[in-house]
Scaffold this active site. Structure first.
Site, PDB file in Angstrom:
ATOM      1  N   ASP A 176       0.789  -1.244   0.000  1.00  0.00           N
ATOM      2  CA  ASP A 176       0.000   0.000   0.000  1.00  0.00           C
ATOM      3  C   ASP A 176       0.820   1.293   0.000  1.00  0.00           C
ATOM      4  O   ASP A 176       0.463   2.252   0.697  1.00  0.00           O
ATOM      5  CB  ASP A 176      -0.948   0.012   1.199  1.00  0.00           C
TER       6      ASP A 176
ATOM      7  N   LYS B 184      -7.384  -4.030  -2.715  1.00  0.00           N
ATOM      8  CA  LYS B 184      -7.981  -4.618  -1.525  1.00  0.00           C
ATOM      9  C   LYS B 184      -8.703  -3.550  -0.710  1.00  0.00           C
ATOM     10  O   LYS B 184      -8.425  -2.357  -0.840  1.00  0.00           O
ATOM     11  CB  LYS B 184      -6.928  -5.313  -0.658  1.00  0.00           C
TER      12      LYS B 184
ATOM     13  N   CYS C  66      -2.290  -2.313   8.345  1.00  0.00           N
ATOM     14  CA  CYS C  66      -2.147  -3.355   7.319  1.00  0.00           C
ATOM     15  C   CYS C  66      -0.939  -4.260   7.548  1.00  0.00           C
ATOM     16  O   CYS C  66      -1.007  -5.468   7.284  1.00  0.00           O
ATOM     17  CB  CYS C  66      -2.083  -2.715   5.941  1.00  0.00           C
TER      18      CYS C  66
END
Length: 261
Positions: free
Chosen positions: A22, A82, A114
């Site tokens: 990410d 996601k 995450c």
């Protein structure tokens, strides 16, 4: 040849994979030391490609948070979108297709969200997880009123690293993991690894918080100031010297800066 003991945390190219979590445009201005985080992750990716270690890339809700930043150098990797905090549900098929997989090298953001969720899911699958601590960070530079001198981001990051270590993850630096993957200066790719990866300046997350790199304990960070002062006389000089909770901010190369331990 006998298999390496799981508890040792050995990292071998043939049984490892790199997870890139990410690192997206909308985080560029909210993640502490974002450029350094991306530079270290890019270093890991370059070495992974040289040593034929597979890499997987995720993006958290890219419609709102944007694409992966170009400086990661992830061209050729197909990002997986996601919404779940953990990378594991969206990468389930990839993990299932690699029966030889033993170790996951994990870079990205955010440490307490995450990265933590991904780590716990991977550990639950019986995989070793190696957190690249100089390639993980958190948001916000707002001061935390409970802990003198620390931003919320550093409390979040440090606590997340401690939580992951308690659960069985290994904490390491990018350089430490790269040297584990190469193993020998006689490796045919060693010179190329050095040439291509060491030109990235090693990030110093928390360069005003020298002891964030200390792996042994978080006591110095997570003790409120009043308790810290009452305990100071009970600690040995080696533990109190340069304690961030009571010191002035230091520059990374100041003569007064304590050695990183």
């Amino acid at each position: 040849m006998a298999a390496a003991r799981t508890s040792l945390g050995r990292v071998l190219p043939g049984s490892s994979i790199l997870f890139l979590c990410d690192m997206q445009e909308r985080f560029r201005h909210s993640i502490v030391y974002f450029p350094q985080i991306v530079s270290v992750a890019a270093r890991m990716l370059r070495v992974a490609r040289l040593l034929q270690v597979p890499a997987l890339l995720t993006e958290q809700y890219p419609q709102g948070l944007g694409p992966t930043v170009p400086e990661l150098g992830a061209e050729g990797l197909q990002p997986v979108s996601k919404t779940c905090f953990s990378m594991v549900p969206t990468l389930q098929r990839e993990l299932d297709s690699r029966p030889q997989l033993q170790s996951v090298l994990l870079c990205g953001i955010e440490a307490q969200v995450c990265i933590l969720h991904t780590t716990l899911d991977l550990l639950e699958r019986g995989l070793q997880v190696h957190i690249v601590v100089d390639a993980c960070s958190s948001r916000s530079m707002d001061p935390c009123p409970l802990f003198l001198g620390l931003a919320y981001s550093q409390v979040d990051r440090l606590t997340a690293l401690a939580r992951m270590r308690q659960s069985g993850a290994f904490l390491s630096t990018s350089e430490g993991l790269i040297m584990q993957l190469v193993r020998d200066a006689a490796h045919p790719k060693f010179r190329e690894v050095v040439t291509r990866s060491w030109n990235v300046q090693r990030a110093m997350i928390g360069h005003l918080e020298p002891k964030t790199w200390r792996m042994g304990t978080l006591e110095d960070f997570l003790t409120p100031p009043s308790l810290y002062r009452s305990r100071r006389s009970l600690r040995s000089p080696s533990r109190t010297a340069g304690c961030w909770a009571s010191s002035k901010a230091r520059t990374p190369f100041s003569d007064e800066s304590p050695a990183l331990t």
